[in-house]
Design an enzyme around this catalytic site. Structure first.
Site, PDB file in Angstrom:
ATOM      1  N   HIS A 162     130.186  13.249 -58.298  1.00  0.00           N
ATOM      2  CA  HIS A 162     130.538  11.988 -58.323  1.00  0.00           C
ATOM      3  C   HIS A 162     130.110  10.948 -59.036  1.00  0.00           C
ATOM      4  O   HIS A 162     130.887   9.314 -59.297  1.00  0.00           O
ATOM      5  CB  HIS A 162     129.666  11.130 -56.926  1.00  0.00           C
ATOM      6  N   ASP A 198     133.124  21.150 -53.605  1.00  0.00           N
ATOM      7  CA  ASP A 198     131.990  20.582 -52.687  1.00  0.00           C
ATOM      8  C   ASP A 198     132.799  19.993 -51.549  1.00  0.00           C
ATOM      9  O   ASP A 198     134.335  19.673 -51.872  1.00  0.00           O
ATOM     10  CB  ASP A 198     131.260  19.134 -53.171  1.00  0.00           C
ATOM     11  N   HIS A 200     133.523  17.023 -50.500  1.00  0.00           N
ATOM     12  CA  HIS A 200     133.731  15.200 -51.736  1.00  0.00           C
ATOM     13  C   HIS A 200     134.528  15.848 -52.978  1.00  0.00           C
ATOM     14  O   HIS A 200     133.961  16.775 -53.566  1.00  0.00           O
ATOM     15  CB  HIS A 200     132.915  14.282 -51.378  1.00  0.00           C
ATOM     16  N   ASP A 287     129.103  20.762 -47.693  1.00  0.00           N
ATOM     17  CA  ASP A 287     128.904  20.375 -46.911  1.00  0.00           C
ATOM     18  C   ASP A 287     130.197  20.559 -46.649  1.00  0.00           C
ATOM     19  O   ASP A 287     130.710  20.335 -45.807  1.00  0.00           O
ATOM     20  CB  ASP A 287     129.470  19.151 -46.784  1.00  0.00           C
TER      21      ASP A 287
END
Length: 345
Positions: A162, A198, A200, A287
């Protein structure tokens, strides 16, 4: 599989974050990597210390002013008040639309807002030490591939995907996957893929390579209409300038099953094959697991063997770079299942 790991990951140990307006213990914890290391060692994988100083690569990926800020942020925080060692700083103002971001304010919290995309990335005394050691591990992993090895794992913590050129966010401070990709290119490779699996979207990685044709970025993730980071990761984001066509997003809905997720991975593999890359960097977020407390896919632990097998089918030198995954007790098993599925294939 060889793992690059620095014990400095334990230095980043914030005690709380804000999640949906509530003050809660940090999901991104020391225990996450403790469990990964325990699983690696229990199943016979070797962990070694990073062998490379990533500073020169960091300077190519991240803005010098941002790096200077996060390097000294904790010391600057303490200088404001001797009692601040008991507190964690969080931003409260961001330079959003119509506000200026070209002048660095003197106020510390305002600077934190300038260099942050959210208030969910808590700083602690050892944050820079851990982030820098994670970057060293990622670049060491890249160099290991350059030495002729077929695969490697960088157990970097905190995660990185991120983080953009001049901002932190989503628990990330330095973009480890981007650093690994850049290191591979610096040493003579012509084309590198970064595949982010991931839950996200890897908004930071996308932004870093969005106008480049030497890195193909692909992300399989929760639909940003409902899932963090919300403001990037849509299917129509395909790159710009020289990078047009070299950015691919597969946003998937809440409740996505492994069969549905695997279909997206198979499409990603086809794009990677067409690109004819020299190496593959995997942003390894787990995740996507059905038991993850902040994510909403339904992949099971045993499914991750097949994920590794699918990635191995590309027959590319591959660096796995650790990202998210917050079902702490299962995380080590899930990570090693991917790595061993890859090796067995």
């Amino acid at each position: 599989m060889l793992c690059f790991l620095s014990d400095a990951y334990r230095e980043h140990n914030p005690q709380y974050e804000y999640f949906r307006g509530e003050k809660v213990p940090c999901f991104e914890s020391v225990e996450r990597l403790d469990n990964i290391v325990a699983a690696l060692q229990a199943r016979g994988h070797e962990c070694v210390s990073p062998q490379t100083d990533a500073s020169s690569v960091i300077a190519k990926i991240h803005d010098p002013a941002y790096v200077s800020f996060i390097t000294h942020a904790w010391q600057e925080w303490l200088a404001l008040d001797e009692k601040n060692h008991e507190l964690q700083p969080f931003p409260s103002v961001w330079p959003t639309r119509t506000l200026r971001d070209d002048i660095v304010p003197d106020n510390f919290i305002a600077k934190l807002g300038l260099y942050s995309m959210d208030n969910g990335t808590p700083l602690a005394a050892g944050t820079w030490c851990a982030a820098k050691s994670g970057a060293d591990a990622a670049v060491s992993a890249a160099n290991y591939l350059l030495a002729g090895h077929s695969s490697v794992f960088s157990a970097s913590r905190p995660p990185g995907h991120h983080a953009g050129r001049d901002f932190m966010g989503g628990y990330c401070f330095l973009n480890n996957a981007a650093l690994a990709a850049q290191a591979l290119l610096d040493q003579g490779m012509k084309k590198v893929v970064v595949l982010d699996i991931d839950y996200h979207h890897g908004n930071g990685t996308q932004s870093l390579f969005y106008d480049r044709d030497d890195v193909l970025f692909i992300s399989i993730h929760g639909d940003p209409k409902t899932e963090y980071p919300f403001y990037l990761g849509h299917e129509d984001e395909t790159g710009e300038g020289a990078g047009q066509g070299y950015n691919v997003n597969f946003p998937l809905p809440i409740g996505t099953t492994f069969t549905q997720w695997l279909s997206a991975l198979e499409k990603a593999i086809e794009r990677i094959q067409d690109f004819q890359a020299d190496a593959l960097v995997i942003s390894l977020g787990l995740d996507t697991f059905e038991g993850d407390p902040i994510s909403k896919f339904t992949i099971k632990s045993e499914d991750y063997f097949q994920v590794g097998q699918q990635l191995a089918s590309l027959k590319l030198p591959t660096a796995f770079i650790m990202e998210g995954g917050y079902a702490t007790e299962a995380l080590g098993t899930n990570v090693v299942n991917v790595l061993e599925g890859f090796e067995q294939a």
